[in-house]
Design a protein around this motif. Structure first.
Motif, PDB file in Angstrom:
ATOM      1  N   ILE A 129       0.719  -1.117  -0.066  1.00 25.05           N
ATOM      2  CA  ILE A 129       0.059  -0.050   0.123  1.00 25.05           C
ATOM      3  C   ILE A 129       1.070   1.204  -0.102  1.00 25.05           C
ATOM      4  CG2 ILE A 129      -1.530   1.304   1.620  1.00 25.05           C
ATOM      5  CD1 ILE A 129      -2.857  -1.131  -0.098  1.00 25.05           C
ATOM      6  N   VAL A 130       1.914   1.380   0.973  1.00 22.95           N
ATOM      7  CA  VAL A 130       2.706   2.647   0.914  1.00 22.95           C
ATOM      8  C   VAL A 130       3.488   2.658  -0.384  1.00 22.95           C
ATOM      9  CG1 VAL A 130       4.772   3.326   2.061  1.00 22.95           C
ATOM     10  CG2 VAL A 130       3.092   2.209   3.315  1.00 22.95           C
ATOM     11  N   VAL A 133       0.694   3.893  -3.110  1.00 25.53           N
ATOM     12  CA  VAL A 133       0.153   5.121  -2.834  1.00 25.53           C
ATOM     13  C   VAL A 133       1.148   6.127  -2.936  1.00 25.53           C
ATOM     14  CG1 VAL A 133      -1.575   6.327  -1.737  1.00 25.53           C
ATOM     15  CG2 VAL A 133      -1.994   4.063  -2.087  1.00 25.53           C
ATOM     16  N   THR A 167       1.809  10.301   4.624  1.00 26.57           N
ATOM     17  CA  THR A 167       0.844   9.230   3.781  1.00 26.57           C
ATOM     18  C   THR A 167       1.003   7.827   4.319  1.00 26.57           C
ATOM     19  OG1 THR A 167       1.603  10.631   1.855  1.00 26.57           O
ATOM     20  CG2 THR A 167       0.573   8.451   1.547  1.00 26.57           C
ATOM     21  N   LEU A 171      -2.297   5.744   5.984  1.00 25.29           N
ATOM     22  CA  LEU A 171      -2.436   4.435   5.243  1.00 25.29           C
ATOM     23  C   LEU A 171      -2.460   3.326   6.455  1.00 25.29           C
ATOM     24  CD1 LEU A 171      -0.582   4.791   1.928  1.00 25.29           C
ATOM     25  CD2 LEU A 171      -3.030   4.789   2.363  1.00 25.29           C
ATOM     26  N   TRP A 172      -1.345   3.553   7.171  1.00 33.63           N
ATOM     27  CA  TRP A 172      -1.352   2.425   8.179  1.00 33.63           C
ATOM     28  C   TRP A 172      -2.522   2.355   9.383  1.00 33.63           C
ATOM     29  CZ3 TRP A 172       1.888  -1.471   9.994  1.00 33.63           C
ATOM     30  CH2 TRP A 172       1.833  -1.933  11.084  1.00 33.63           C
ATOM     31  N   TYR A 175      -5.148   0.706   7.546  1.00 37.28           N
ATOM     32  CA  TYR A 175      -5.059  -0.711   7.210  1.00 37.28           C
ATOM     33  C   TYR A 175      -5.141  -1.644   8.630  1.00 37.28           C
ATOM     34  CZ  TYR A 175      -2.175  -4.670   5.459  1.00 37.28           C
ATOM     35  OH  TYR A 175      -1.870  -5.803   4.807  1.00 37.28           O
ATOM     36  N   PHE A 239      -6.735   2.508  -1.624  1.00 33.27           N
ATOM     37  CA  PHE A 239      -6.791   2.846  -0.184  1.00 33.27           C
ATOM     38  C   PHE A 239      -6.956   4.404   0.058  1.00 33.27           C
ATOM     39  CE2 PHE A 239      -6.334  -1.310   1.059  1.00 33.27           C
ATOM     40  CZ  PHE A 239      -6.271  -1.445   2.399  1.00 33.27           C
ATOM     41  N   SER A 240      -6.542   4.981  -1.110  1.00 37.35           N
ATOM     42  CA  SER A 240      -6.766   6.528  -0.944  1.00 37.35           C
ATOM     43  C   SER A 240      -8.375   6.635  -0.845  1.00 37.35           C
ATOM     44  CB  SER A 240      -6.168   7.004  -2.277  1.00 37.35           C
ATOM     45  OG  SER A 240      -4.871   7.029  -2.248  1.00 37.35           O
ATOM     46  N   PHE A 243      -9.561   6.518   2.514  1.00 38.31           N
ATOM     47  CA  PHE A 243      -8.982   7.538   3.400  1.00 38.31           C
ATOM     48  C   PHE A 243     -10.237   8.595   3.371  1.00 38.31           C
ATOM     49  CE2 PHE A 243      -6.715  11.913   3.540  1.00 38.31           C
ATOM     50  CZ  PHE A 243      -6.494  11.656   4.921  1.00 38.31           C
ATOM     51  N   SER A 334      -4.422  -0.606  -4.038  1.00 33.89           N
ATOM     52  CA  SER A 334      -5.137  -1.586  -3.319  1.00 33.89           C
ATOM     53  C   SER A 334      -3.848  -2.698  -2.869  1.00 33.89           C
ATOM     54  CB  SER A 334      -6.206  -2.198  -3.888  1.00 33.89           C
ATOM     55  OG  SER A 334      -5.756  -3.265  -4.701  1.00 33.89           O
TER      56      SER A 334
END
Length: 468
Positions: A129-130, A133, A167, A171-172, A175, A239-240, A243, A334
């Motif tokens: 993911i990191v 994104v 960022t 995301l963490w 997740y 995943f954005s 958010f 994703s």
């Protein structure tokens, strides 16, 4: 050195269950910690900025080094008895969330080893993911770069900036929240605490590892399968978008987002075809066809690889159609594998535009995703990715045939690993234990190629990259 700390939760699980694998994780922890320290020691006082070129090298080496470090518990553990090749394959498959396993007899393994396998996928999913994104768009590559056309590639001063940290932190949180929610849902649906936590790891990571040989079929529960389907579909979204949806407290965001909406359309069409075929051919009664069709379509399309039934034995074209759907995969940004829905959308739209141009050569037909007009550079990038993806697929396929694997096994193994799916057809429908060692190393390369979205890895093989 930080990665060595991930061995400790498994050591604690070993103590909790008294499964006798405690020393395995302590030895692995010590080896990784000391190795990392010795590598870091000569350069501990060096200060310098990372350039974009460094970003490519670090991104690739990150997966290779952690894959190697992660293989140590498998190599040291007497309960799994893996040689170096198989230990690395299992670790690398976990970290890239491919889910291709060489281990059988999972039901008899120590709980700590099972926990460690699942944890590897969870950590790998977070890394993906990191990467997708935050890092790849900064390097100018990746599916998110195509979708977010207003986002520049490398920033003005051509350095990797601390914004990645912020960022990654956001995301963490998302997740971890989704993982906790998934574990609670599994527990409420009837899983034990251990299985609920470990399956939540692999579900949100779209990894597919299970603590049982039979995978989700072990539980034979409609409620558990329903939870898995819901969270696989959630994890396949950008995943954005999670958010934005969390921030606005609205699920409408998902249905307003063009890529995820298209993903759901594809999912719906596949589901109708599969359920209808299973019912008409008498493979299952109507309700069972819906149950197993829904689960397997979700699992394969999202490239998770969980199993509630053996889809490879289903009649007619269904196994091949399902397998080909993994080439589409989930959304950009994703944890899913595949080429990503946004690229499939762009390539399809461009194909239709070419048909329109044949009829109206002087016409101007802007290509849009939602309300955004895509530039020709973006379209060319999508076509470039697709071309190289197919080219590498063919090359790796030929290499596997050269190792002695049969046609169907080779064809599906390349797709299963490049798309980070896991299960394939024929010899690898259940596991990869019986294929030869050269094939396993080739497939590790395929996993990395698919996980890093092709260009990030291939750029390191060009002479231009290494010129000053």
């Amino acid at each position: 050195m930080l990665f060595s700390l991930t061995m400790l939760p498994s050591a604690m699980v070993s103590l909790l269950y008294q499964d006798g694998a405690y020393e395995t994780f302590i030895i692995a922890f010590g080896v990784v910690l000391v190795s990392g320290f010795l590598i870091w020691l000569p350069v501990m006082n060096y200060q310098g900025d990372l350039r974009t070129r460094d970003g490519f090298v670090i991104t690739v080496v990150f997966w290779l080094v952690l894959g190697l470090a992660g293989s140590l518990p498998f190599y040291f553990a007497p309960s799994v008895k893996l040689d170096f090749t198989n230990a690395f394959f299992e670790s690398f498959s976990g970290l890239t969330t491919t889910g291709a396993t060489v281990i059988t007899g999972l039901d008899d393994l120590p709980q700590s080893i099972l926990f460690y396998r699942q944890q590897l996928q969870w950590l790998g999913g977070m890394g993906i993911i990191v990467l997708a994104v935050a890092i790849l768009p900064l390097l100018g590559v990746g599916g998110m770069q195509l979708y977010r056309t207003e986002t520049p590639g490398p920033v003005k001063d051509n350095k990797l900036t601390p914004r990645i940290k912020e960022t990654a932190k956001a995301l963490w949180y998302i997740y971890v929240t989704l993982t906790i929610a998934c574990a609670l849902a599994y527990f409420i649906a009837g899983m034990g605490v251990f299985d609920a936590i470990t399956h939540a790891f692999s579900t949100i990571a779209i990894g597919g590892y299970s603590t049982h040989d039979a995978s989700i079929a072990y539980f034979d529960s409609v409620a558990i399968e329903t939870v898995a389907v819901i969270f696989m579909l959630i994890a396949a979204a950008n995943f954005s978008i999670h958010f934005v949806a969390f921030r606005h407290r609205s699920i409408k965001i998902y249905f307003q987002e063009p890529e995820y909406r298209t993903f759901l359309y594809i999912f719906g069409v596949l589901l109708l075809i599969v359920v209808f075929t299973l019912w008409v051919t008498g493979t299952y009664p109507a309700l069972s066809a819906l149950r197993y069709g829904l689960f397997e379509v979700t699992s394969i399309l999202t490239t998770t690889g969980f199993g509630a039934a053996d889809f490879s034995s289903w009649p007619l074209f269904v196994p091949f159609m399902l397998f080909l759907s993994s080439f589409i995969g989930g959304c950009a940004g994703s944890t899913a594998g595949g080429m990503k829905v946004i690229r499939v959308m762009l390539i399809t739209k461009q194909g239709l535009r070419e048909v329109q141009r044949l009829m109206h050569p002087q016409g101007v037909f802007p290509l849009k995703v939602g309300k955004r007009t895509m530039s020709d550079n973006v379209i060319q990038s999508a076509w470039g990715f697709f071309s190289v993806y197919i080219l590498m697929y063919g090359l790796i396929f030929m290499l596997l045939l050269a190792t002695g694997l049969d046609f169907t096994t080779s064809w599906s193994a390349v797709g299963a690993c490049m798309n980070n799916l896991g299960p394939g057809l024929n010899e690898i429908a259940q596991h990869y234990e019986n294929i030869n060692e050269p094939a396993k190393w080739i497939l590790c390369f395929a996993m990395l190629l698919g996980r890093l979205e092709v260009f990030t890895l291939l750029v390191l093989f060009t002479p231009m990259f290494w010129r000053r």
